[in-house]
Design an enzyme around this catalytic site. Sequence first.
Site, PDB file in Angstrom:
ATOM      1  N   TYR A   1      13.296 -33.038 -13.895  1.00  0.00           N
ATOM      2  CA  TYR A   1      11.888 -33.317 -13.742  1.00  0.00           C
ATOM      3  C   TYR A   1      11.124 -33.118 -12.606  1.00  0.00           C
ATOM      4  CZ  TYR A   1      11.962 -38.395 -12.769  1.00  0.00           C
ATOM      5  OH  TYR A   1      12.145 -39.605 -12.063  1.00  0.00           O
TER       6      TYR A   1
ATOM      7  N   LYS B   1       0.873  -1.157  -0.262  1.00  0.00           N
ATOM      8  CA  LYS B   1       0.003   0.015  -0.042  1.00  0.00           C
ATOM      9  C   LYS B   1       1.051   1.135   0.211  1.00  0.00           C
ATOM     10  CE  LYS B   1      -3.756  -0.420   2.471  1.00  0.00           C
ATOM     11  NZ  LYS B   1      -4.271  -0.708   3.727  1.00  0.00           N
TER      12      LYS B   1
ATOM     13  N   MET C   1      -5.828  -6.660   8.456  1.00  0.00           N
ATOM     14  CA  MET C   1      -5.156  -5.611   9.701  1.00  0.00           C
ATOM     15  C   MET C   1      -6.315  -4.209   9.318  1.00  0.00           C
ATOM     16  SD  MET C   1      -1.448  -6.365   9.631  1.00  0.00           S
ATOM     17  CE  MET C   1      -0.857  -7.863   8.747  1.00  0.00           C
TER      18      MET C   1
ATOM     19  N   ARG D   1      -2.993   3.307   8.449  1.00  0.00           N
ATOM     20  CA  ARG D   1      -3.202   2.289   7.662  1.00  0.00           C
ATOM     21  C   ARG D   1      -2.219   1.294   7.462  1.00  0.00           C
ATOM     22  NH1 ARG D   1      -4.792   4.815   1.930  1.00  0.00           N
ATOM     23  NH2 ARG D   1      -5.955   3.013   1.828  1.00  0.00           N
TER      24      ARG D   1
HETATM   25  P1  ADP Z   1      -7.936  -2.065   3.652  1.00  0.00           P
HETATM   26  O1  ADP Z   1      -6.460  -2.636   3.540  1.00  0.00           O
HETATM   27  O2  ADP Z   1      -8.712  -3.064   4.436  1.00  0.00           O
HETATM   28  O3  ADP Z   1      -8.375  -1.847   2.238  1.00  0.00           O
HETATM   29  P2  ADP Z   1      -7.276   0.624   3.931  1.00  0.00           P
HETATM   30  O4  ADP Z   1      -6.024   1.037   4.742  1.00  0.00           O
HETATM   31  O5  ADP Z   1      -7.596   0.721   2.417  1.00  0.00           O
HETATM   32  O6  ADP Z   1      -7.941  -0.848   4.416  1.00  0.00           O
HETATM   33  O7  ADP Z   1      -8.656   1.646   4.265  1.00  0.00           O
HETATM   34  C1  ADP Z   1      -9.824   1.196   3.879  1.00  0.00           C
HETATM   35  C2  ADP Z   1     -10.736   2.454   3.375  1.00  0.00           C
HETATM   36  O8  ADP Z   1     -10.502   3.394   4.472  1.00  0.00           O
HETATM   37  C3  ADP Z   1     -10.118   3.043   2.214  1.00  0.00           C
HETATM   38  O9  ADP Z   1     -10.447   2.500   1.389  1.00  0.00           O
HETATM   39  C4  ADP Z   1     -10.809   4.156   2.302  1.00  0.00           C
HETATM   40  O10 ADP Z   1     -12.002   4.269   2.137  1.00  0.00           O
HETATM   41  C5  ADP Z   1     -10.372   4.766   3.704  1.00  0.00           C
HETATM   42  N1  ADP Z   1      -9.548   5.711   4.061  1.00  0.00           N
HETATM   43  C6  ADP Z   1      -8.195   5.283   4.466  1.00  0.00           C
HETATM   44  N2  ADP Z   1      -7.202   6.139   4.449  1.00  0.00           N
HETATM   45  C7  ADP Z   1      -7.975   7.326   4.360  1.00  0.00           C
HETATM   46  C8  ADP Z   1      -7.835   8.667   4.249  1.00  0.00           C
HETATM   47  N3  ADP Z   1      -6.580   9.112   4.354  1.00  0.00           N
HETATM   48  N4  ADP Z   1      -8.864   9.567   3.688  1.00  0.00           N
HETATM   49  C9  ADP Z   1     -10.120   9.017   3.806  1.00  0.00           C
HETATM   50  N5  ADP Z   1     -10.392   7.672   3.583  1.00  0.00           N
HETATM   51  C10 ADP Z   1      -9.397   6.754   3.954  1.00  0.00           C
HETATM   52 MG    MG Z   2      -7.974  -0.599   1.085  1.00  0.00          MG
END
Ligand code: ADP
Ligand code: MG
Length: 875
Positions: free
Chosen positions: A851, A23, A104, A93
């Site tokens: 193989y 990510k 997570m 995240r």
């Molecule tokens: P996952 O790995 O479970 O997809 P994410 O870290 O992508 O988790 O977060 C899930 C959701 O949270 C994202 O798809 C988004 O909609 C929201 N999100 C995460 N970070 C932000 C942010 N900085 N601003 C707005 N929404 C966010």
């Molecule tokens: Mg996500």
Amino acid sequence: MSQKYVYLFSEGSAKMRDLLGGKGANLAEMTTLGLPVPFGFTVSTEACTRYYTDKMTIADEIIDQIEAALVVTEEKAGKKFGDPSNPFLVSVRSGARASMPGMMDTILNLGLNDDTVVGLAKLTNNERFAFDSYRRFIQMFSDVVMEVEKKKFDEIFEEIKHKNNCKLDTELTAENLKEVVKLYKAMYLKEKGIEFPQNPREQLLEAIKAVFRSWDNPRAIVYRRKNDIPYDWGTAVNVQAMVFGNMGNDCGTGVAFTRDPATGEKRLFGEYLINAQGEDVVAGIRTPQPIDRLKIDMPGVYDQFVKTAQILESHYRDMQDMEYTIQGGKLFMLQTRNGKRTAASALKIACDLVNEGMITEEEALLKIDPKSLDALLHPTFKPAALKAAKDIATGLAASPGAACGRVYFTAEDAVEASGRGEKVILVRLETSPEDIEGMHVSQGILTARGGMTSHAAVVARGMGTCCVAGCGDVRVVEGAKSCTIGGNAVKEGDWISLNGSTGKVYLGAIETMPAEVSGNFATIMGWADKFRTLKVYTNADTPFDAAKAVEFGAEGIGLTRTEHMFFDPDRIPAMREMIVSNTEEERRKALAKLLPMQIEDFKGIYKAMGGRPVTIRFLDPPLHEFLPTDEEDIIALAKDMGITVDDLKATISSLHEFNPMMGHRGCRLAVTYPEIAEMQTRAVIIAAIEVRKETGLDIVPEIMIPLVGEVKELKYVKDIVDATAKKVMEEQGVTFKYEVGTMIEIPRAAITADEIATEAEFFSFGTNDLTQMTFGFSRDDAGKFLGEYYSKKIYESDPFARVDQKGVGKLMEMAATLGRKTRPNLSLGICGEHGGDPSSVEFCHRIGLNYVSCSPFRVPIARLAAAQAAITNKK
Ligand code: ADP
Ligand code: MG
Ligand code: MG
């Protein structure tokens, strides 16, 4: 200078995946591409590893780096953490190297407290939004960081909705949400004994620690083991400025794929939800709109999104799975990654991308997970039918595919029912060689006991029949015509359904559909064959299996287990007679009965293989697999042999072994009873002569001596083979080439491989036995304690499923090197279960085997894995 643990999004790139996680690396890449990404920074996977070595604390130097990155991020946003007049909010995240979906949890709106929420309300002139964000934050933080159950908050929320006659979350007013916040905070105080943390910096550090901790939660551990992800990779943490999809009707949030992940069709595919934040889309609280609706609701944003999706797909040269949020009519990209897809769609996308000129054939091959092909080779449940079904128990996913049928509890009943045209599911405590015919006629097999290498599992995989093994929720009593499954009473004739790919058992019949091998599949296999250098053989004991394997692309047989031909009910008596013979004379009499059967078997296999190499292994089994146990069988056998039941019983008990796996088996049988090797050689050679005559094919039989640990024992058996072969050829007035080789499956054979190679013309690694003897535990018993070993992180994966490269692999490598020192053109192969496991195939490629050999249904998997090994090791 001290080590760098924290990277701004402007400092990273997609190449830094190991350090920044998937990510984080992609957020950095999108930032560099100039796409609209809220700014932020990534705390590296190395910081996670360091957190664990520092006994679950974050070192001061890392905290300092986080603080410095936070200041830069605040400046970019023009806001400040904890500043009530202009508060800065972030999301925290997680993101590991390999995507671990749902493993997570993300925390949104961090930085809110009793003061900043008021500031946010004023600043946005939207009190409802501010308190909606705060209540979400309290719930997420409490759940993810402080382990206060989410449910407790959901209950409060539902109650407030109910009290105010609201159906949708969005109908709640600012006042309602303020009350929610008040109740949430009270719940937190009650659960934790302290007030909800008000200091944003403290909130941030706690959240980062929680992400690090989540790397080690049970869900993550299970997922990692299933997907071969090592523990020491760690996860990164992304801290990112918040954008808000929940500020009103010109806001929203969604997910989208650049191609249809189910079919591979090239079209934007996705959903979005107006006035919502983060997880709302997937949480199913409101029904999201298809992304096409965005075209109508916000055409400008839609156009921008379509363009962005195209940019990302051609940049990554793969189908992308994207997450985005719209705030005040402005698009923000929050994530992109190579999208997960079904096996069928993976094949279509790979072929399409090559045709579109976006990637090469080699790159296309690397995009497909070999294991996923499995799903295309077996029947599956019809999706609609599955939706309506409820699973009642789960066992081991021992042999893939889906099946439904009526339950029968014995092999005979199964055979009878199938004779009446019924579809059958055989349910047993565990299976034994006597059940073979019943297993053959069954759609699926369910056992209460036994692991992934139990008789049922191994045989079912070989037959390509769906099997759920070791299902502890099945209570079945030997002899009874009913059982309970997960507490449900099931009697003979009742319908159940099994999914051998997931281990799930269902009550009732779920309709299945047959495997489909589409054109893309063939294209991909063709490319794989072009690039691989490893040959792919199959383990097949019958002409039927051999023919099926050839259909799937097998280039030869690496292992024919001659004992498996005698599991058949009308053959097992002769085999038993041979085993319980007390004199050579008796034994020769029994062997004479086996000879014609064996000749027919070998002829069938040679013909099915059409002149491709065929390796026939001489008798190997631990004897207990064949000894009669039923009184009925014993009486019949004694009668056949013209001896008394008591005498027979005495013989049987004298054959009892404390540890049959390490007992009188393999070449030890031929050393003590040379006449067995004589008979088998005779059968191999006569069958070859006859098929050569009938078909004109140049059959070169390869005879494989099992369980050798010392060159002299190999020589002893080989001399018998050579003498017999010579004699048979003289009798028939022909000569042709045959080869004698050995299994390397006893550690001593690997260690003395240079000596063994003086006699052996080929080696085949029998990694099932080699693994159990190297580890010193039996594959039949290991299931009982390996679970503890995984949870205590002593072993990360099942050594019977995946070659243990450190130990067993070292022996293999040593044997390969030593063997080729003696005999440079020594042919090397593997015929253990590992031969169809992609990571093991890769290892076999690296150590220079000729193989791999695996069960018919895994041949396509091995072909692709071998191609991937050749491509990645060339780079
Ligand atoms: P996952 O790995 O479970 O997809 P994410 O870290 O992508 O988790 O977060 C899930 C959701 O949270 C994202 O798809 C988004 O909609 C929201 N999100 C995460 N970070 C932000 C942010 N900085 N601003 C707005 N929404 C966010
Ligand atoms: Mg996500
Ligand atoms: Mg063996």
